[in-house]
Design a protein around this motif. Structure first.
Motif, PDB file in Angstrom:
ATOM      1  N   GLN A 265       0.827  -1.204   0.000  1.00 33.69           N
ATOM      2  CA  GLN A 265       0.000   0.000   0.000  1.00 33.69           C
ATOM      3  C   GLN A 265       0.867   1.261   0.000  1.00 33.69           C
ATOM      4  O   GLN A 265       0.562   2.233  -0.699  1.00 33.69           O
ATOM      5  CB  GLN A 265      -0.933   0.004   1.216  1.00 33.69           C
ATOM      6  N   GLU A 266       1.959   1.250   0.748  1.00 36.03           N
ATOM      7  CA  GLU A 266       2.850   2.408   0.757  1.00 36.03           C
ATOM      8  C   GLU A 266       3.514   2.588  -0.607  1.00 36.03           C
ATOM      9  O   GLU A 266       3.685   3.722  -1.080  1.00 36.03           O
ATOM     10  CB  GLU A 266       3.910   2.247   1.852  1.00 36.03           C
ATOM     11  N   LEU A 267       3.892   1.483  -1.240  1.00 37.13           N
ATOM     12  CA  LEU A 267       4.470   1.570  -2.583  1.00 37.13           C
ATOM     13  C   LEU A 267       3.454   2.121  -3.572  1.00 37.13           C
ATOM     14  O   LEU A 267       3.789   2.910  -4.457  1.00 37.13           O
ATOM     15  CB  LEU A 267       4.947   0.197  -3.050  1.00 37.13           C
ATOM     16  N   ARG A 268       2.189   1.697  -3.430  1.00 36.84           N
ATOM     17  CA  ARG A 268       1.132   2.176  -4.321  1.00 36.84           C
ATOM     18  C   ARG A 268       0.961   3.689  -4.173  1.00 36.84           C
ATOM     19  O   ARG A 268       0.781   4.408  -5.165  1.00 36.84           O
ATOM     20  CB  ARG A 268      -0.192   1.452  -4.022  1.00 36.84           C
ATOM     21  N   GLU A 269       1.031   4.184  -2.939  1.00 42.21           N
ATOM     22  CA  GLU A 269       0.915   5.627  -2.710  1.00 42.21           C
ATOM     23  C   GLU A 269       2.065   6.380  -3.384  1.00 42.21           C
ATOM     24  O   GLU A 269       1.853   7.428  -4.012  1.00 42.21           O
ATOM     25  CB  GLU A 269       0.906   5.920  -1.209  1.00 42.21           C
ATOM     26  N   LYS A 312       8.526  -2.771 -15.600  1.00 42.90           N
ATOM     27  CA  LYS A 312       7.632  -3.226 -16.665  1.00 42.90           C
ATOM     28  C   LYS A 312       7.070  -2.012 -17.395  1.00 42.90           C
ATOM     29  O   LYS A 312       6.770  -0.986 -16.777  1.00 42.90           O
ATOM     30  CB  LYS A 312       6.498  -4.068 -16.083  1.00 42.90           C
ATOM     31  N   THR A 313       6.944  -2.145 -18.714  1.00 43.19           N
ATOM     32  CA  THR A 313       6.429  -1.069 -19.546  1.00 43.19           C
ATOM     33  C   THR A 313       5.111  -1.487 -20.202  1.00 43.19           C
ATOM     34  O   THR A 313       4.996  -2.616 -20.687  1.00 43.19           O
ATOM     35  CB  THR A 313       7.442  -0.683 -20.643  1.00 43.19           C
ATOM     36  N   LYS A 328      -3.902   4.766 -12.949  1.00 43.16           N
ATOM     37  CA  LYS A 328      -4.609   3.488 -13.093  1.00 43.16           C
ATOM     38  C   LYS A 328      -3.699   2.410 -13.691  1.00 43.16           C
ATOM     39  O   LYS A 328      -3.595   1.296 -13.166  1.00 43.16           O
ATOM     40  CB  LYS A 328      -5.842   3.684 -13.973  1.00 43.16           C
ATOM     41  N   VAL A 329      -3.005   2.743 -14.782  1.00 43.94           N
ATOM     42  CA  VAL A 329      -2.112   1.774 -15.435  1.00 43.94           C
ATOM     43  C   VAL A 329      -0.904   1.481 -14.551  1.00 43.94           C
ATOM     44  O   VAL A 329      -0.452   0.335 -14.447  1.00 43.94           O
ATOM     45  CB  VAL A 329      -1.661   2.302 -16.819  1.00 43.94           C
ATOM     46  N   ALA A 330      -0.373   2.519 -13.873  1.00 45.53           N
ATOM     47  CA  ALA A 330       0.790   2.332 -13.001  1.00 45.53           C
ATOM     48  C   ALA A 330       0.476   1.363 -11.867  1.00 45.53           C
ATOM     49  O   ALA A 330       1.326   0.545 -11.487  1.00 45.53           O
ATOM     50  CB  ALA A 330       1.246   3.685 -12.437  1.00 45.53           C
ATOM     51  N   MET A 331      -0.728   1.432 -11.325  1.00 45.88           N
ATOM     52  CA  MET A 331      -1.117   0.527 -10.233  1.00 45.88           C
ATOM     53  C   MET A 331      -1.152  -0.930 -10.705  1.00 45.88           C
ATOM     54  O   MET A 331      -0.730  -1.843  -9.989  1.00 45.88           O
ATOM     55  CB  MET A 331      -2.496   0.919  -9.683  1.00 45.88           C
ATOM     56  N   VAL A 332      -1.641  -1.137 -11.921  1.00 47.09           N
ATOM     57  CA  VAL A 332      -1.690  -2.497 -12.488  1.00 47.09           C
ATOM     58  C   VAL A 332      -0.271  -3.036 -12.671  1.00 47.09           C
ATOM     59  O   VAL A 332       0.027  -4.196 -12.339  1.00 47.09           O
ATOM     60  CB  VAL A 332      -2.441  -2.493 -13.840  1.00 47.09           C
ATOM     61  N   ILE A 333       0.629  -2.173 -13.165  1.00 48.59           N
ATOM     62  CA  ILE A 333       2.022  -2.594 -13.366  1.00 48.59           C
ATOM     63  C   ILE A 333       2.675  -2.931 -12.035  1.00 48.59           C
ATOM     64  O   ILE A 333       3.337  -3.966 -11.894  1.00 48.59           O
ATOM     65  CB  ILE A 333       2.829  -1.491 -14.088  1.00 48.59           C
ATOM     66  N   LEU A 334       2.502  -2.054 -11.049  1.00 50.37           N
ATOM     67  CA  LEU A 334       3.129  -2.280  -9.746  1.00 50.37           C
ATOM     68  C   LEU A 334       2.675  -3.598  -9.135  1.00 50.37           C
ATOM     69  O   LEU A 334       3.498  -4.355  -8.604  1.00 50.37           O
ATOM     70  CB  LEU A 334       2.803  -1.120  -8.797  1.00 50.37           C
ATOM     71  N   ASP A 335       1.374  -3.876  -9.209  1.00 56.75           N
ATOM     72  CA  ASP A 335       0.855  -5.137  -8.649  1.00 56.75           C
ATOM     73  C   ASP A 335       1.511  -6.349  -9.301  1.00 56.75           C
ATOM     74  O   ASP A 335       1.701  -7.378  -8.651  1.00 56.75           O
ATOM     75  CB  ASP A 335      -0.667  -5.201  -8.825  1.00 56.75           C
ATOM     76  N   SER A 336       1.894  -6.218 -10.573  1.00 53.00           N
ATOM     77  CA  SER A 336       2.477  -7.351 -11.289  1.00 53.00           C
ATOM     78  C   SER A 336       3.958  -7.550 -10.997  1.00 53.00           C
ATOM     79  O   SER A 336       4.498  -8.644 -11.182  1.00 53.00           O
ATOM     80  CB  SER A 336       2.269  -7.182 -12.799  1.00 53.00           C
ATOM     81  N   ILE A 337       4.664  -6.495 -10.531  1.00 55.64           N
ATOM     82  CA  ILE A 337       6.107  -6.641 -10.282  1.00 55.64           C
ATOM     83  C   ILE A 337       6.454  -6.653  -8.795  1.00 55.64           C
ATOM     84  O   ILE A 337       7.593  -6.932  -8.423  1.00 55.64           O
ATOM     85  CB  ILE A 337       6.918  -5.525 -10.992  1.00 55.64           C
TER      86      ILE A 337
END
Length: 425
Positions: A265-269, A312-313, A328-337
């Protein structure tokens, strides 16, 4: 009566200890005291006053290594405040344009200025006038070097820093060899550490020796850049003034955290905040991005906790500068890496494939897009007026415990009305 001469004249204006000078603007008590400014997370020393230099405090040294000298001599310490420095820099550059719009902003505290429209006889006085007006209008002291080429103006500026007048002109000096002989080869513009070693191995220790070395030897033994530097030292212009700012190809926003981050969650912020910042930057330049990259990494120096680095790009369906879309897209990428069990030290966002946002509608444009663009403009205008992050997204967080360490921040931001110093009667 001799005719008035007009030769090519390039001035290099360099702000003295710029970050320190910015901090001193609103704090008169430290103007004669030793002062240092630290890098991100209060890590290394990146700016020193003359008083701090006299104490032997080294540039680029980690703060903890110099702390004993700093404490013993009551050196004033400040965390870096790039919002303040950026605003003061813009004021300095606008002031310089008063003399000529042909200006190359070389860095946050340096600029090359074409002064060829002034005569040879008056050029040194013009240098003093520039220095005086910049100090009067912005409060920032400068050193000014003037010569026929950019490389020689760097040499002149190097000398000017050591003179009380702060201005040195090499215009009209027929034989500059005695001057160049006193300039170490590693102080010549464009000569780095490896090239310095190479020159030393071949008996070249100062600028005069490089200037007088044959072109044949330079081209055979080194490269075209060395040949260009030698020609410039001879007063032959080889490096043009880059007065037009080319559009950026990418935009990166990244930070090292003030503490190690383990929680997703902190990384997402953090990533949400960086995405907002990057989107705002490209909107300010009327650009849109084709793709977004998110990267995270742990410290390479703490192997006992395990090392992990990934990125990831992802391409946007349609090039955009919409903050909501990038987050929105950055959150999806972060969850995957993201991987559990690691202590993350740094993360960042990069927008790539930048192109002009010409405002043309495409096949998929809709009334909703117009409303979003209007919303982005409203957010930007509000944040410009009242300070960054006045309006933000909830996903960027509020507490932000992961933020950079800025223990010694002056908390002054001349671009934010609410951060200006308060004067009490």
């Amino acid at each position: 009566m001799s005719s008035i001469q007009y030769t090519r004249k390039i001035a290099l204006i360099d702000c003295n200890s710029f970050y320190v000078s910015c901090e001193r603007l609103f704090n008169p008590k430290i103007r004669k005291k030793p002062v240092v400014v630290l890098s991100n997370n209060d890590g290394c020393i990146i700016s020193r006053s003359n008083e701090a230099k006299a104490l032997g405090i080294k540039m680029g040294e980690p703060y903890f290594k110099e702390k004993e000298i700093i404490v013993k001599n009551n050196v004033q310490v400040f965390s870096s405040n790039y919002s303040l420095y950026g605003d003061i820099s813009r004021r300095v550059m606008r002031t310089l344009k008063r003399f000529n719009s042909d200006i190359e902003i070389y860095s946050i505290d340096e600029a090359f200025l074409d002064l060829s429209n002034f005569s040879d006889n008056e050029i040194e006085n013009i240098g003093h006038e520039i220095r005086s007006i910049v100090l009067k209008w912005t409060g920032i002291p400068t050193s000014i070097g003037i010569a026929k080429t950019k490389t020689l103006s760097k040499v002149a500026n190097h000398i000017a820093k050591k003179k009380k007048s702060g201005v040195v002109s090499l215009i009209g000096i027929e034989n500059i060899d005695p001057i160049l002989e006193k300039v170490d080869i590693n102080d010549v513009w464009g000569v780095g550490r490896q090239l310095t070693k190479f020159y030393h191995q071949n008996g070249i220790y100062n600028a005069k020796q490089l200037k007088n070395k044959s072109n044949t030897w330079i081209k055979k033994s080194s490269n075209v850049l060395s040949s260009r530097t030698a020609m410039e030292l001879r007063g032959i212009p080889c490096i043009d003034l880059e007065t037009k700012n080319s559009k950026r190809k990418s935009c990166v926003v990244s930070r090292s955290f003030g503490k190690r981050v383990e929680d997703l969650q902190e990384l997402r912020e953090a990533i949400a905040g960086y995405s907002l910042n990057a989107s705002e930057k490209i909107r300010s330049e009327s650009l849109v991005a084709k793709a977004i990259t998110v990267f995270v990494r742990t410290s390479p120096f703490q192997r006992n906790f395990g090392y992990y680095s990934n990125s990831k790009t992802v391409d946007f369906p349609i090039a955009t500068n919409n903050s909501i879309e990038t987050v929105k897209v950055a959150m999806v990428i972060l969850d995957s890496i993201f991987k559990n069990g690691y202590r993350y030290q740094k993360a960042g966002v990069m927008l790539t494939g930048l192109s002009n946002a010409d405002g043309k509608k495409n096949l998929f444009s809709s009334e909703k897009d117009e409303k979003i663009n209007s919303l982005m403009r409203s957010i930007d205008n509000t944040n410009y007026k009242y300070g960054r992050s006045t309006l933000s997204l909830a996903s960027a967080g509020v507490q932000k415990g992961w933020n950079m360490r800025r223990q010694y921040s002056s908390k002054i931001d001349t671009a934010d009305f609410y951060c200006l110093p308060t004067i009490r009667a």
